[in-house]
Design a protein around this motif. Structure first.
Motif, PDB file in Angstrom:
ATOM      1  N   TRP A 138      29.603  56.055  69.935  1.00  0.00           N
ATOM      2  CA  TRP A 138      29.058  55.850  71.411  1.00  0.00           C
ATOM      3  C   TRP A 138      28.022  57.050  71.670  1.00  0.00           C
ATOM      4  O   TRP A 138      26.630  56.793  71.874  1.00  0.00           O
ATOM      5  CB  TRP A 138      29.984  56.084  72.457  1.00  0.00           C
ATOM      6  N   MET A 139      28.285  58.162  70.785  1.00  0.00           N
ATOM      7  CA  MET A 139      27.101  59.315  70.892  1.00  0.00           C
ATOM      8  C   MET A 139      26.062  58.848  70.203  1.00  0.00           C
ATOM      9  O   MET A 139      24.904  59.239  70.590  1.00  0.00           O
ATOM     10  CB  MET A 139      27.594  60.629  70.730  1.00  0.00           C
ATOM     11  N   GLN A 140      26.180  58.561  68.877  1.00  0.00           N
ATOM     12  CA  GLN A 140      24.984  58.144  68.223  1.00  0.00           C
ATOM     13  C   GLN A 140      24.260  57.250  68.692  1.00  0.00           C
ATOM     14  O   GLN A 140      22.970  57.048  68.414  1.00  0.00           O
ATOM     15  CB  GLN A 140      25.519  57.652  66.581  1.00  0.00           C
ATOM     16  N   ARG A 141      24.641  56.093  69.451  1.00  0.00           N
ATOM     17  CA  ARG A 141      23.806  55.087  70.104  1.00  0.00           C
ATOM     18  C   ARG A 141      22.863  55.891  71.191  1.00  0.00           C
ATOM     19  O   ARG A 141      21.839  55.505  71.375  1.00  0.00           O
ATOM     20  CB  ARG A 141      24.626  54.066  70.812  1.00  0.00           C
ATOM     21  N   HIS A 142      23.494  56.835  72.004  1.00  0.00           N
ATOM     22  CA  HIS A 142      22.593  57.393  72.795  1.00  0.00           C
ATOM     23  C   HIS A 142      21.596  58.482  72.165  1.00  0.00           C
ATOM     24  O   HIS A 142      20.473  58.463  72.671  1.00  0.00           O
ATOM     25  CB  HIS A 142      23.548  58.211  73.870  1.00  0.00           C
ATOM     26  N   VAL A 143      21.924  58.899  70.889  1.00  0.00           N
ATOM     27  CA  VAL A 143      20.938  59.717  70.257  1.00  0.00           C
ATOM     28  C   VAL A 143      19.833  58.797  69.821  1.00  0.00           C
ATOM     29  O   VAL A 143      18.567  59.302  69.850  1.00  0.00           O
ATOM     30  CB  VAL A 143      21.645  60.575  69.003  1.00  0.00           C
ATOM     31  N   ASP A 144      20.318  57.671  69.208  1.00  0.00           N
ATOM     32  CA  ASP A 144      19.214  56.839  68.596  1.00  0.00           C
ATOM     33  C   ASP A 144      18.193  56.219  69.916  1.00  0.00           C
ATOM     34  O   ASP A 144      17.196  55.929  69.611  1.00  0.00           O
ATOM     35  CB  ASP A 144      20.061  55.711  67.967  1.00  0.00           C
ATOM     36  N   SER A 145      19.067  56.084  70.895  1.00  0.00           N
ATOM     37  CA  SER A 145      18.205  55.684  72.007  1.00  0.00           C
ATOM     38  C   SER A 145      17.183  56.639  72.852  1.00  0.00           C
ATOM     39  O   SER A 145      16.140  56.300  73.428  1.00  0.00           O
ATOM     40  CB  SER A 145      19.068  54.894  73.122  1.00  0.00           C
ATOM     41  N   GLY A 146      17.483  57.950  72.317  1.00  0.00           N
ATOM     42  CA  GLY A 146      16.523  58.958  72.892  1.00  0.00           C
ATOM     43  C   GLY A 146      17.170  59.591  74.240  1.00  0.00           C
ATOM     44  O   GLY A 146      16.286  60.406  74.713  1.00  0.00           O
ATOM     45  N   GLU A 147      18.331  59.268  74.564  1.00  0.00           N
ATOM     46  CA  GLU A 147      18.930  59.662  75.756  1.00  0.00           C
ATOM     47  C   GLU A 147      19.377  61.184  75.548  1.00  0.00           C
ATOM     48  O   GLU A 147      19.555  61.935  76.365  1.00  0.00           O
ATOM     49  CB  GLU A 147      19.824  58.775  76.308  1.00  0.00           C
TER      50      GLU A 147
END
Length: 197
Positions: A138-147
């Motif tokens: 979950w956290m990695q998805r938000h890192v990848d999205s730039g959030e």
């Protein structure tokens, strides 16, 4: 499940419940074979059959409570659509868990847990991988999205959990200058700011 297996699980649960009760009332030094068998009503043989030793029982108890905490944390982020709401939810879930389960939380934040964590960090992490992976993903998805700032995951974990764990430990130690409700209002936004890119 056979009746024998069910009785075995009930016996193990009684021992785990008794171990937490004894730990809460008497601390680590009070967790003795005698105290455990007296409190649980379970025989010495059953204790050794199910857990191998008092240390085995305490390790299982620690894993039980760690699993419960991680399950609450994972559920909190799964319900969140943005990184900001997820971080807020995770921090609040952690603090709520501490407030609602002070005996289990004291064990999780104890010197016993610290010693075990240092000695068996990889095994503990591997044992809880099913609960950790969804939060990490979950956290990695938000890192990848730039959030979320592109930091190594261990640093993100430290930024998120460091202040929460410190607050929890202080409250669990009985300091009256810590209000978990206030912390639940203040910490989420402060922690979120540390993660903004």
């Amino acid at each position: 499940m056979s009746p024998k297996q069910q009785r075995g699980e009930e016996t193990a649960d009684r021992l785990l419940d008794a171990a937490l009760q004894v730990y809460a009332e008497s601390g680590e030094q009070g967790v003795t074979v005698g105290a455990l068998t007296k409190t649980s009503g379970v025989s010495l043989g059953s204790l050794y059959h199910h857990f191998g030793s008092v240390d085995g029982l305490m390790n299982a108890l620690l894993l039980r409570w760690l699993g419960r905490l991680l399950a609450e944390m994972a559920a909190s982020v799964e319900r969140s659509r943005t990184a900001r709401t997820g971080i807020r939810s995770l921090v609040r879930a952690y603090l709520k868990f501490i407030k609602e389960n002070p005996d289990g939380a004291r064990l999780l934040h104890s010197s016993y847990a610290d010693r075990l964590g240092m000695a068996q960090a990889r095994q503990l992490r591997d044992a809880q991988e099913a609960r950790l992976s969804p939060m990490t993903d979950w956290m990695q998805r938000h890192v990848d999205s730039g959030e979320v700032a592109p930091l190594p995951m261990p640093l993100i974990e430290g930024l998120v959990l460091g202040p929460v764990v410190a607050t929890a430990r202080r409250w669990l130690a009985g300091f009256d200058d810590v209000d978990l409700d206030q912390a639940a209002r203040v910490l989420p936004e402060r922690i979120w700011r540390s993660l903004v890119p």
